[in-house]
Design an enzyme around this catalytic site. Structure first.
Site, short mmCIF file in Angstrom:
data_model
loop_
_atom_site.label_atom_id
_atom_site.label_comp_id
_atom_site.label_asym_id
_atom_site.label_seq_id
_atom_site.Cartn_x
_atom_site.Cartn_y
_atom_site.Cartn_z
N GLU A 1 0.70 -1.17 0.04
CA GLU A 1 0.19 0.05 -0.09
C GLU A 1 0.85 1.19 -0.01
O GLU A 1 1.93 1.10 0.59
CB GLU A 1 -0.83 0.02 1.50
CG GLU A 1 -1.89 -1.05 1.16
CD GLU A 1 -2.93 -0.97 2.37
OE1 GLU A 1 -3.94 -1.37 1.99
OE2 GLU A 1 -2.47 -0.48 3.26
N CYS B 1 3.08 -3.04 15.73
CA CYS B 1 3.00 -2.92 14.63
C CYS B 1 2.40 -3.78 13.64
O CYS B 1 2.60 -4.97 13.58
CB CYS B 1 4.26 -2.49 13.83
SG CYS B 1 4.18 -2.09 12.20
N1 SAH Z 1 10.40 0.27 9.48
C1 SAH Z 1 10.49 1.71 9.59
C2 SAH Z 1 9.30 2.29 8.69
C3 SAH Z 1 8.04 2.23 9.14
S1 SAH Z 1 7.48 3.79 9.56
C4 SAH Z 1 10.49 2.12 10.98
O1 SAH Z 1 10.19 1.50 11.80
O2 SAH Z 1 10.70 3.42 11.19
C5 SAH Z 1 6.09 3.44 10.19
C6 SAH Z 1 5.94 4.17 11.67
O3 SAH Z 1 4.64 3.91 12.46
C7 SAH Z 1 7.14 3.89 12.87
O4 SAH Z 1 7.50 4.77 13.41
C8 SAH Z 1 6.23 2.47 13.43
O5 SAH Z 1 6.86 2.44 14.51
C9 SAH Z 1 4.96 3.43 13.57
N2 SAH Z 1 4.02 2.36 13.85
C10 SAH Z 1 3.75 1.14 13.68
N3 SAH Z 1 2.56 0.56 14.36
C11 SAH Z 1 1.98 1.61 14.74
C12 SAH Z 1 0.69 1.54 15.22
N4 SAH Z 1 -0.09 0.79 15.52
N5 SAH Z 1 0.32 2.93 15.64
C13 SAH Z 1 0.96 3.89 15.43
N6 SAH Z 1 2.13 4.24 14.74
C14 SAH Z 1 2.78 2.78 14.73
#
Ligand code: SAH
Length: 377
Positions: free
Chosen positions: A100, A127
């Protein structure tokens, strides 16, 4: 391009190459390098994928190109618009997978959130991508292709009619685990003959792979965001298991090295607020101390729930109190407004379709069944 005899297997997708790669490819065909520049403009400025329409190339060159290469953006399987203007595309990837991409319009900018892998190999506990397991890295063409599809839909014209002003590598996947393809795609985002975005408007977000942060520092001049989510090692290891390998001290040292070669740069730290987990005043105070070490900004993200998660979003009062402590210490700490959650396009909610090779998705489904949760993914 007529599709009848295009056997893509032995042809090169030009979207896999950046300007330097394209020039080498054209030289290899016995053509002048400036031809590569012309083609690049057709692909990213005029969003043209058919050589037949590239009218300034000459018939024989067009025929030669059709023999050896093609311009292959991803297929749109499905798209959905949110009531708040957010737009989501589900894009088909080779091998039956789908990922997506999400466009988030704001008054002064338009941000596209792009994926780098099908699923993710890391195991962050909060996540939803992690629950889907991992299949493979995206190619450079599949990464820049997300920008291409969105640009086409939005009528984006680089340098003139900018609909996409920012790209964040914050979709599915860990971009630094797919280093070369991500760098090639980011080159095309920033190249004048590509999408022409300013360096600082392309942001790579990482969960904290220290050696690759150092490698990125010399490979691409982009903004860096780091998923911190906790102010001490014990808690961070629980939420982001990679922290065991690269604990907070080492991670912040790598961030300091990253900004030390970029005079006005700051690092953005993402901090997802989960009720009763990492949202207490003492966490905010610990975070303030860490942030004193380097020029930084904190993005506070209210947790976005997904089926089967054990976490909850922090209460608005807890979020406000947390933010106030950071602000009183002089830190810039906006709360990220949740966008597109009516179409499951918010942070951590992207789903796609991952043909999982890790069996993690099966384990997660089993856990869900045991909890008696019936709306399993
Ligand atoms: N793998 C990379 C890129 C993903 S970015 C990273 O970890 O930075 C996506 C962002 O959203 C990251 O900061 C991740 O930790 C955050 N994220 C993941 N799941 C989430 C959720 N359920 N609610 C809010 N933020 C979330």
């Amino acid at each position: 391009m007529s599709v009848e005899v295009v056997n893509k297997a032995d042809k090169i997708n030009l979207m896999n190459l950046d300007r330097q790669g394209l020039r080498e490819f054209f030289t290899g065909l016995g053509e002048k390098p400036y031809r590569a520049d012309q083609v690049m403009k057709w692909i990213y400025h005029r969003l043209e994928s058919d050589f037949d329409n590239m009218t300034d190339l000459g018939k024989s060159l067009r025929a030669k190109l059709a023999e050896s290469c093609y311009v292959g953006p991803p297929n749109v399987l499905f798209e959905k618009a949110s009531t708040d203007g957010t737009h989501k595309w589900l894009l088909g990837m080779d091998g039956g997978n789908a990922i997506e991409a999400v466009y988030i319009p704001e008054p002064t900018r338009g941000t596209l959130c792009v994926s780098s892998q099908v699923g993710c190999g890391l195991n962050c506990t909060f996540c939803s991508t992690a629950t889907q397991g991992f299949n493979r890295n995206l190619s450079a063409a599949e990464i820049i292709g997300q920008v291409w599809v969105a640009a086409k839909h939005l009528g984006n014209v680089p340098h003139q009619r900018r609909r996409i002003t920012n790209v964040v590598m914050m979709g599915m996947g860990e971009p630094l685990m797919n280093f070369d393809n991500v760098v090639t795609a980011m080159n095309n985002m920033r190249d004048d003959l590509g999408f022409g975005l300013a360096n600082k408007r392309v942001t790579l977000s990482t969960s904290g792979l220290v050696p690759q942060i150092d490698k990125l520092s010399t490979a691409a001049d982009v903004s860096l965001a780091v998923s911190l989510h906790a102010p001490n090692d014990e808690l961070r290891t629980e939420l982001v298991p990679l922290n065991k390998r690269y604990p907070i001290d080492e991670l912040l040292a790598a961030c300091q090295r990253y900004v030390s070669t970029r005079p006005r740069a700051t690092i953005t730290f993402e901090y997802t607020l989960m009720k009763g987990i990492n949202d207490k005043p003492e966490h905010a105070r610990q975070l303030v101390k860490l942030m004193r070490r380097l020029p930084s900004k904190v993005n506070l993200i209210p947790f976005n729930p997904f089926p089967g998660t054990r976490y909850e979003r922090s209460d608005p009062e807890a979020i406000a109190a947390f933010q106030a402590i950071l602000n009183q210490a002089g830190l810039v700490a906006p709360v990220r407004r949740t966008r597109g959650d009516d179409i499951d396009a918010a942070c951590g909610q992207l789903k796609g379709q991952v043909l999982d090779r890790t069996r993690r998705s099966a384990t997660f489904r089993k856990q869900l069944e045991e909890q008696g949760n019936t709306h399993a993914a």
